[in-house]
Design a protein around this motif. Structure first.
Motif, PDB file in Angstrom:
ATOM      1  N   ILE A  48     -23.910  11.728  12.323  1.00  0.00           N
ATOM      2  CA  ILE A  48     -24.333  10.818  11.254  1.00  0.00           C
ATOM      3  C   ILE A  48     -25.435  11.436  10.395  1.00  0.00           C
ATOM      4  O   ILE A  48     -26.086  10.727   9.620  1.00  0.00           O
ATOM      5  N   SER A  49     -25.646  12.723  10.521  1.00  0.00           N
ATOM      6  CA  SER A  49     -26.722  13.396   9.776  1.00  0.00           C
ATOM      7  C   SER A  49     -26.606  13.171   8.271  1.00  0.00           C
ATOM      8  O   SER A  49     -27.624  12.995   7.591  1.00  0.00           O
ATOM      9  N   ASP A  50     -25.388  13.188   7.779  1.00  0.00           N
ATOM     10  CA  ASP A  50     -25.187  13.037   6.330  1.00  0.00           C
ATOM     11  C   ASP A  50     -25.386  11.591   5.857  1.00  0.00           C
ATOM     12  O   ASP A  50     -25.468  11.347   4.656  1.00  0.00           O
ATOM     13  N   ARG A  51     -25.469  10.647   6.766  1.00  0.00           N
ATOM     14  CA  ARG A  51     -25.615   9.242   6.396  1.00  0.00           C
ATOM     15  C   ARG A  51     -27.043   8.726   6.537  1.00  0.00           C
ATOM     16  O   ARG A  51     -27.324   7.591   6.164  1.00  0.00           O
ATOM     17  N   LEU A  52     -27.917   9.538   7.114  1.00  0.00           N
ATOM     18  CA  LEU A  52     -29.295   9.119   7.323  1.00  0.00           C
ATOM     19  C   LEU A  52     -30.246   9.903   6.439  1.00  0.00           C
ATOM     20  O   LEU A  52     -30.061  11.097   6.226  1.00  0.00           O
ATOM     21  N   GLU A  77     -35.311   7.596   8.228  1.00  0.00           N
ATOM     22  CA  GLU A  77     -34.531   6.992   9.325  1.00  0.00           C
ATOM     23  C   GLU A  77     -34.375   7.962  10.491  1.00  0.00           C
ATOM     24  O   GLU A  77     -34.447   7.558  11.652  1.00  0.00           O
ATOM     25  N   THR A  78     -34.175   9.230  10.194  1.00  0.00           N
ATOM     26  CA  THR A  78     -34.028  10.237  11.240  1.00  0.00           C
ATOM     27  C   THR A  78     -35.305  10.345  12.065  1.00  0.00           C
ATOM     28  O   THR A  78     -35.258  10.410  13.296  1.00  0.00           O
TER      29      THR A  78
END
Length: 107
Positions: free
Chosen positions: A65-69, A73-74
């Protein structure tokens, strides 16, 4: 957002995540005393601040989900997870060390 810089938001997220992870851990399984609670809370906050970035990146990568956060948030996710894990580790170690070895006379 506000007048805070991007770097400041990252630190805010790390701090909030670290405190949240420690608080959740203490609420989930109550410590035996105030001293244990204070130690676990402090270790959780420090671990969340120190390892929050790396933990967040690793968790996001594992969950794909790296591309969505975003970075905030990370960091929040990573700091909370690092804090939660550190609390459990301290609790395990402290209880293991507190146990008397077999054959030790009781007084």
């Amino acid at each position: 957002m506000t007048d805070l810089s991007h770097a400041a938001w990252i630190w805010v997220a790390k701090g909030l995540g670290a405190v949240a992870g420690s608080a959740i851990s203490i609420a989930y399984m109550l410590p035996r005393g105030r001293r244990e609670a204070a130690i676990r809370f402090a270790v959780g906050v420090v671990a969340g601040l120190v390892f929050g970035g790396a933990a967040g990146i690793k968790i996001a990568a594992e969950l794909e989900i790296s591309d969505r956060l975003g970075p905030v948030e990370t960091m929040l996710m990573g700091s909370t997870a690092a804090s939660l894990c550190a609390w459990w580790a301290v609790g395990f170690v402290s209880r293991t060390l507190a146990k008397k070895p077999a054959g030790t006379p009781k007084h």
